[in-house]
Design an enzyme around this catalytic site. Sequence first.
Site, mmCIF file in Angstrom:
data_model
loop_
_atom_site.group_PDB
_atom_site.id
_atom_site.type_symbol
_atom_site.label_atom_id
_atom_site.label_comp_id
_atom_site.label_asym_id
_atom_site.label_seq_id
_atom_site.Cartn_x
_atom_site.Cartn_y
_atom_site.Cartn_z
ATOM 1 N NE ARG A 91 -35.708 90.459 -59.691
ATOM 2 C CZ ARG A 91 -35.965 89.208 -59.484
ATOM 3 N NH1 ARG A 91 -37.575 89.306 -59.988
ATOM 4 N NH2 ARG A 91 -35.528 88.293 -59.127
ATOM 5 C CE1 TYR A 224 -32.914 96.749 -52.788
ATOM 6 C CE2 TYR A 224 -33.609 95.317 -54.463
ATOM 7 C CZ TYR A 224 -32.732 95.802 -53.270
ATOM 8 O OH TYR A 224 -31.799 94.896 -53.074
ATOM 9 N N GLY A 225 -33.542 98.309 -56.971
ATOM 10 C CA GLY A 225 -32.740 97.422 -57.965
ATOM 11 C C GLY A 225 -33.530 97.047 -59.114
ATOM 12 N N GLY A 226 -34.027 96.161 -59.488
ATOM 13 C CA GLY A 226 -34.455 95.506 -60.545
ATOM 14 C C GLY A 226 -35.810 96.338 -60.902
ATOM 15 C CE LYS A 233 -31.986 91.232 -62.564
ATOM 16 N NZ LYS A 233 -31.263 89.831 -62.590
ATOM 17 C CG HIS A 253 -30.938 85.838 -64.863
ATOM 18 N ND1 HIS A 253 -31.945 85.556 -63.898
ATOM 19 C CD2 HIS A 253 -30.456 86.774 -64.174
ATOM 20 C CE1 HIS A 253 -31.721 85.891 -63.009
ATOM 21 N NE2 HIS A 253 -30.628 87.009 -63.162
ATOM 22 C CB SER A 275 -32.417 86.517 -58.278
ATOM 23 O OG SER A 275 -32.795 87.256 -59.446
ATOM 24 C CB ALA A 276 -30.484 85.422 -54.159
ATOM 25 C CB CYS A 277 -29.136 80.604 -57.280
ATOM 26 S SG CYS A 277 -30.849 80.385 -56.760
ATOM 27 C CE LYS A 279 -27.379 85.651 -62.264
ATOM 28 N NZ LYS A 279 -28.394 85.074 -61.274
ATOM 29 C CB THR A 280 -22.293 87.518 -57.520
ATOM 30 O OG1 THR A 280 -23.320 88.109 -57.928
ATOM 31 C CG2 THR A 280 -21.136 88.660 -57.289
ATOM 32 C CG ASP A 304 -27.817 89.609 -63.114
ATOM 33 O OD1 ASP A 304 -28.062 88.682 -62.495
ATOM 34 O OD2 ASP A 304 -28.661 90.641 -63.118
ATOM 35 C CG ASN A 392 -32.683 91.119 -52.465
ATOM 36 O OD1 ASN A 392 -31.983 90.513 -53.015
ATOM 37 N ND2 ASN A 392 -33.651 92.193 -52.913
ATOM 38 N NE ARG A 394 -29.909 91.838 -54.431
ATOM 39 C CZ ARG A 394 -29.912 91.095 -55.677
ATOM 40 N NH1 ARG A 394 -29.181 91.079 -56.429
ATOM 41 N NH2 ARG A 394 -30.824 90.417 -55.569
ATOM 42 N NE ARG A 425 -30.779 79.439 -53.402
ATOM 43 C CZ ARG A 425 -29.961 79.715 -52.418
ATOM 44 N NH1 ARG A 425 -29.661 78.717 -51.338
ATOM 45 N NH2 ARG A 425 -29.034 80.647 -52.577
ATOM 46 C CG ASN A 521 -18.947 75.314 -57.168
ATOM 47 O OD1 ASN A 521 -19.411 74.238 -56.586
ATOM 48 N ND2 ASN A 521 -19.843 76.435 -56.856
#
Length: 611
Positions: A91, A224-226, A233, A253, A275-277, A279-280, A304, A392, A394, A425, A521
């Site tokens: 993004r 790209y993506g978002g 998004k 989000h 993003s990229a922390c 969630k998935t 997401d 990044n 995907r 983070r 977790n």
Amino acid sequence: MNDFSRDASKPAVAHGTDASSEGSQLEALNAWVADVAALTRPATIHWCDGSDAENAALVAAMQADGTLLPLNGDTHPGSWLHRSHPDDVARVEHLTFVCTTHHDDAGPNNNWMAPEEGHAEIDALFDGCMQGRTLYVVPYCMGPIDSPLSRCGVEITDSPYVVANMRIMTRMGAPALARIEREGRLESGVFVKGLHSIGELDPNRRFIMHFPEELTIKSYGSGYGGNALLGKKCHALRIASYQARSEGWLAEHMLILGLENPQGEIHYIAAAFPSACGKTNLAMLIPPEGYRAQGWKVWTVGDDICWMRPGADGRLYAINPESGFFGVAPGTSAKSNPNALTSIQHDTIFTNVGLTADNQPWWEGIDNGLAPAIDWRGEPYDAAKRPAAHPNSRFTVSAKQCPSYTAEAENPAGVPISAIVFGGRRAALVPLVFEARDWTHGVLVGAAMGSETTAAATGAVGVMRRDPMAMKPFCGYNFADYFAHWLSFDQAGANLPKIFHVNWFRKGDDGKFLWPGFGDNLRVLEWMIGRVKGEASAIETPIGHLPAVTDLNLDGVALSGEAEAKLFGFDHAGWTAELESIGEYLEEYDDRMPQALKDEQQRIAKALGVL
Ligand code: SAT
Ligand code: MN
């Protein structure tokens, strides 16, 4: 749908696999498509029906022109690799705009342009940009087709890669068009209009623009993506957050998971991380061995985005507006996320990953005993040159392929949320978990969220910034108004979730993570639900309720003395400074910032002062 490349002054029109029908039953939609075609001048117009045959034809054409490369059909049937332009891999927050009539309505959290200026700037780029290309009309529904919580949109794009991804990520095609036509006949019937062109993929000719007052998105110059899958998004967060404010709901989000205990009770948790922390990973968590034996399970609703609205019983009910996962590949392994790895063994589109010698997708951290041969740019892998997979990179995969996906994700009524979790983070200061004392405190905790930046957006990685509710790049209006909207849910008759903050990323003096994370977790989630049910203990501190080490089930987890102290303790001097910094942050929004949040910051600062 046979000729993708014919040029003609008047575009040929095809509808799904049946070239005889044309357009929709909705005049407003047909008129918009005609206007866009007049501006962009495509060779062909194709109305997507979302069918298998349509997808097969698109994929075949993309294979023929190299947009998609087939992966090893024995190990990854039905799967493809797409390589983005190397300047188009994430993004672009600096090129993303919210165009509201009044600058203040977009707020200091957004780049702003006046709507006329925004349209003029980007329409100049769209002028004639689809010559020789096919214009795809992509009707989609965000959320279960029959849910009152769902909202529809139509994306016009000249990228077949976008069409194929939108088909996975949204309910795309004929059923969505039918809902749009049905709603279009009602006075309230609106759909979000998204116009997208990959343009020249030139970063100097790229904008992602939002016109929330018109429920319109215009995105140019990125595939790209978002930036390009406009349902995600752009619609489900930026436009939806704006729409949600006026309609009394929340577009967030957040992942949504269901935590099932051995008694078979399921509590749903929504969690916001940038993003990229992770969630998935959290959404697909597999409980540690001991928990599994007792019957604990985690169900995945979404990874997401979460749309929530108060139900008749005062609880918040949530849907996942998406139908697929656009997950970060690097780091995904049988250890970190077995459910994701299982999901992506077939019928998956990979973007910017590396390849093994036998054409299997490969990325850093996959840990599968294979080695990369080709990097994400298509060159022979050379560790000295670049990683095999872009950080990044995907995978795009249908949620239905995930072993932990639950049928409740298709429930038109949504799932009731018991707990909301915020987290970033944070290498220092922030303990493993704490609970906000009430809703107002929880909103402040969300508003004050900080996180180190990741590769999901272009720019420096690892820089600490405030990312309120993980919505910094995604809130379609002024954050001060957004926090006020959050606060407004606390009213008579409401039965709101408890709010928590977590930090899986606290580091020790040696620079290593102190908490094992991933499946472990679950121990933290168990404590949260214990708190929701009034069964788990906590220690009251000025920053919120913290568990004592003994309040968590740590069977099988060995924590050092330093880890126990940092994960479960609270650093008085550090938090005093943090509160001061939060106060300064709130002041950036002047008088528009709700006084209740400023008061809450003051309350905590004072509590810290008297300790
Ligand atoms: O590229 S996306 O914006 O969809 C992914 C993300 O940053 O969360
Ligand atoms: Mn995201």
